[in-house]
Design a protein around this motif. Structure first.
Motif, mmCIF file in Angstrom:
data_model
loop_
_atom_site.group_PDB
_atom_site.id
_atom_site.type_symbol
_atom_site.label_atom_id
_atom_site.label_comp_id
_atom_site.label_asym_id
_atom_site.label_seq_id
_atom_site.Cartn_x
_atom_site.Cartn_y
_atom_site.Cartn_z
ATOM 1 N N TRP A 268 0.541 -1.138 -0.137
ATOM 2 C CA TRP A 268 -0.042 -0.139 -0.130
ATOM 3 C C TRP A 268 0.900 1.218 0.102
ATOM 4 C CZ3 TRP A 268 -4.585 0.586 -1.497
ATOM 5 C CH2 TRP A 268 -5.720 -0.317 -1.409
ATOM 6 N N ALA A 269 2.196 1.033 0.740
ATOM 7 C CA ALA A 269 2.823 2.411 0.853
ATOM 8 C C ALA A 269 3.409 2.747 -0.503
ATOM 9 C CB ALA A 269 4.050 2.268 1.973
ATOM 10 N N VAL A 270 3.849 1.796 -1.371
ATOM 11 C CA VAL A 270 4.554 1.868 -2.476
ATOM 12 C C VAL A 270 3.359 2.231 -3.772
ATOM 13 C CG1 VAL A 270 5.824 0.639 -4.440
ATOM 14 C CG2 VAL A 270 6.443 -0.039 -2.237
ATOM 15 N N ALA A 271 2.236 1.767 -3.548
ATOM 16 C CA ALA A 271 1.139 2.078 -4.390
ATOM 17 C C ALA A 271 0.793 3.496 -4.274
ATOM 18 C CB ALA A 271 0.028 1.319 -4.284
ATOM 19 N N ALA A 272 0.745 4.144 -3.007
ATOM 20 C CA ALA A 272 0.349 5.400 -2.580
ATOM 21 C C ALA A 272 1.356 6.289 -3.143
ATOM 22 C CB ALA A 272 0.021 5.586 -1.181
ATOM 23 N N ARG A 273 2.615 5.856 -2.968
ATOM 24 C CA ARG A 273 3.508 6.870 -3.329
ATOM 25 C C ARG A 273 3.650 7.053 -4.993
ATOM 26 N NH1 ARG A 273 7.916 10.263 -1.433
ATOM 27 N NH2 ARG A 273 9.282 8.858 -2.545
ATOM 28 N N ARG A 274 3.223 6.241 -5.748
ATOM 29 C CA ARG A 274 3.632 5.849 -7.076
ATOM 30 C C ARG A 274 2.203 6.569 -7.946
ATOM 31 N NH1 ARG A 274 6.821 3.435 -10.562
ATOM 32 N NH2 ARG A 274 5.685 2.898 -12.810
ATOM 33 N N TRP A 275 1.084 6.181 -7.012
ATOM 34 C CA TRP A 275 -0.101 6.439 -8.038
ATOM 35 C C TRP A 275 -1.051 7.380 -6.992
ATOM 36 C CZ3 TRP A 275 0.937 0.968 -8.286
ATOM 37 C CH2 TRP A 275 1.528 0.615 -9.434
ATOM 38 N N GLY A 276 -0.896 7.639 -5.713
ATOM 39 C CA GLY A 276 -1.699 8.237 -4.946
ATOM 40 C C GLY A 276 -1.654 9.749 -4.579
ATOM 41 N N GLY A 277 -0.451 10.088 -5.106
ATOM 42 C CA GLY A 277 -0.205 11.517 -4.785
ATOM 43 C C GLY A 277 0.667 11.756 -3.454
ATOM 44 N N PHE A 278 0.968 10.948 -3.048
ATOM 45 C CA PHE A 278 1.776 10.783 -1.612
ATOM 46 C C PHE A 278 3.179 11.364 -1.634
ATOM 47 C CE2 PHE A 278 -2.089 8.675 -0.348
ATOM 48 C CZ PHE A 278 -2.376 9.175 0.809
ATOM 49 N N GLN A 279 3.565 11.882 -2.658
ATOM 50 C CA GLN A 279 5.268 12.093 -2.795
ATOM 51 C C GLN A 279 5.638 13.188 -1.976
ATOM 52 O OE1 GLN A 279 2.737 12.430 -5.346
ATOM 53 N NE2 GLN A 279 3.341 11.052 -6.625
ATOM 54 N N LEU A 280 4.997 13.707 -1.163
ATOM 55 C CA LEU A 280 5.590 14.659 -0.212
ATOM 56 C C LEU A 280 6.021 13.775 1.335
ATOM 57 C CD1 LEU A 280 3.563 17.820 -0.619
ATOM 58 C CD2 LEU A 280 6.011 17.293 -1.445
ATOM 59 N N VAL A 281 5.253 12.577 1.277
ATOM 60 C CA VAL A 281 5.450 11.761 2.465
ATOM 61 C C VAL A 281 6.498 10.651 1.977
ATOM 62 C CG1 VAL A 281 4.298 10.280 4.182
ATOM 63 C CG2 VAL A 281 3.055 12.079 2.846
ATOM 64 N N SER A 282 7.500 10.477 3.047
ATOM 65 C CA SER A 282 8.443 9.426 2.863
ATOM 66 C C SER A 282 7.760 8.077 2.782
ATOM 67 C CB SER A 282 9.553 9.499 3.980
ATOM 68 O OG SER A 282 8.983 9.140 5.259
ATOM 69 N N LEU A 283 8.608 7.288 2.170
ATOM 70 C CA LEU A 283 8.177 5.675 1.989
ATOM 71 C C LEU A 283 8.065 5.147 3.362
ATOM 72 C CD1 LEU A 283 7.296 3.601 0.171
ATOM 73 C CD2 LEU A 283 9.492 3.011 -0.111
ATOM 74 N N THR A 284 9.200 5.627 4.074
ATOM 75 C CA THR A 284 8.925 4.837 5.535
ATOM 76 C C THR A 284 7.694 5.221 6.236
ATOM 77 O OG1 THR A 284 11.531 4.851 5.757
ATOM 78 C CG2 THR A 284 10.394 4.761 7.707
ATOM 79 N N ARG A 285 7.423 6.621 6.220
ATOM 80 C CA ARG A 285 6.523 7.191 7.031
ATOM 81 C C ARG A 285 4.936 6.581 6.516
ATOM 82 N NH1 ARG A 285 5.720 11.965 10.180
ATOM 83 N NH2 ARG A 285 3.663 11.859 11.091
ATOM 84 N N LEU A 286 4.870 6.401 5.264
ATOM 85 C CA LEU A 286 3.873 5.644 4.554
ATOM 86 C C LEU A 286 3.695 4.436 4.888
ATOM 87 C CD1 LEU A 286 3.358 7.016 0.963
ATOM 88 C CD2 LEU A 286 1.927 7.559 2.851
ATOM 89 N N TRP A 287 4.663 3.585 5.230
ATOM 90 C CA TRP A 287 4.526 1.963 5.409
ATOM 91 C C TRP A 287 4.223 2.174 6.929
ATOM 92 C CZ3 TRP A 287 7.829 -0.599 9.203
ATOM 93 C CH2 TRP A 287 7.355 -1.866 9.145
ATOM 94 N N VAL A 288 4.835 2.929 7.891
ATOM 95 C CA VAL A 288 4.271 2.975 9.284
ATOM 96 C C VAL A 288 2.745 3.176 9.259
ATOM 97 C CG1 VAL A 288 4.446 4.122 11.403
ATOM 98 C CG2 VAL A 288 6.395 3.427 9.917
ATOM 99 N N ALA A 289 2.294 4.121 8.464
ATOM 100 C CA ALA A 289 0.909 4.555 8.488
ATOM 101 C C ALA A 289 -0.032 3.496 8.170
ATOM 102 C CB ALA A 289 0.607 5.638 7.734
ATOM 103 N N PHE A 290 0.346 2.962 6.848
ATOM 104 C CA PHE A 290 -0.488 1.780 6.423
ATOM 105 C C PHE A 290 -0.200 0.546 7.380
ATOM 106 C CE2 PHE A 290 -0.346 4.068 2.338
ATOM 107 C CZ PHE A 290 -1.702 3.930 2.286
ATOM 108 N N ALA A 291 0.875 0.269 7.959
ATOM 109 C CA ALA A 291 1.030 -0.806 8.829
ATOM 110 C C ALA A 291 -0.090 -0.543 10.110
ATOM 111 C CB ALA A 291 2.547 -0.860 9.427
ATOM 112 N N ALA A 292 -0.269 0.560 10.614
ATOM 113 C CA ALA A 292 -1.033 0.931 11.737
ATOM 114 C C ALA A 292 -2.573 0.580 11.117
ATOM 115 C CB ALA A 292 -0.930 2.173 12.095
ATOM 116 N N ILE A 293 -2.825 0.944 9.798
ATOM 117 C CA ILE A 293 -4.071 0.870 9.120
ATOM 118 C C ILE A 293 -4.410 -0.556 9.211
ATOM 119 C CG2 ILE A 293 -5.511 1.317 7.297
ATOM 120 C CD1 ILE A 293 -4.187 4.007 7.006
#
Length: 242
Positions: A69-94
């Protein structure tokens, strides 16, 4: 847990896990879809011989699914301003919130399927919890009236769930103590299993695991069994093992 609670919990966590100025406008859709993804991905894995709450709900797939989910969000979701690590932590919590919510119910959850058939079920909350929904409806009304900011709404929403979890947990402990005194004794080591009622949160149903006997209903407010409600199975008939 049903999908509304999964979705709302995932949405609240996502709102708190990322900064408002860094996430895209449609970030909420990513949070909610990721929160229910272990269930809809499960439908695609049945041809592997999967079971309900099997491989897509397992602990070893949890970080892998979150990374996807983190990789997909960075590539296609417009989350370029959020680091991949931060996104991975967020989606891990979700995604982790989905697993946590499922283990709270009386239905089987295999934390290491197919390597282990040990199933977990804490029997604390029903599939539909009137406490949670009632609290969230009140929160929704307050948000519209007082114009609460998204972060404050998310914190309040999670706080309501935590409060309900604490109330249910205390109710379960009391129900077990009451049932232990009224259920017939049986084989050595038999323990009391309790499950909550859907719409009457003060009523719990109990039995002794491993003993062929009917369920007994107990009222945790009065500390007494309810003979008129006792029957062979609770109204929502959870799937449990002996």
């Amino acid at each position: 847990m049903e999908w509304i609670t999964h979705s709302a919990t995932g949405f609240f966590i996502g709102q708190l896990a990322t900064a408002p100025e860094q996430r895209p406008r449609r970030a909420g859709w990513w949070w909610t879809i990721a929160a229910i993804s272990p269930d809809w991905l499960e439908f695609a894995t049945h041809w592997f011989g999967d079971v309900h709450r099997g491989i897509t709900h397992s602990l070893y797939m949890w970080p892998v699914l979150a990374l996807g989910w983190a990789v997909a969000a960075r590539r296609w979701g417009g989350f370029q301003l959020v680091s991949l690590t931060r996104l991975w932590v967020a989606f891990a919590a979700i995604v982790g919130s989905h697993l946590f919510l499922d283990v709270l119910m009386p239905y089987r959850w295999y934390l290491a399927w197919p390597f282990s058939r040990i199933n977990w079920a804490w029997d604390i909350m029903p599939l539909f919890d009137v406490y949670v929904f009632g609290g969230w409806l009140v929160l929704l009304a307050i948000r519209r009236w007082r114009q609460l900011p998204p972060a404050a709404t998310a914190r309040a929403g999670l706080a309501i769930f935590v409060a309900v979890f604490a109330i249910r947990g205390m109710g379960k402990l009391r129900a077990q103590a009451i049932a232990d005194g009224v259920l017939p004794s049986g084989s050595s080591g038999a323990i009391v299993q309790t499950v909550p009622d859907y719409f009457q949160p003060w009523i719990w149903y109990a039995r002794r695991i491993g003993i062929s006997s009917a369920w007994v209903a107990v009222d945790v407010l009065t500390g007494q069994p309810i003979p008129g409600k006792s029957n062979s199975m609770p109204p929502h008939s959870p799937v449990m093992s002996n």
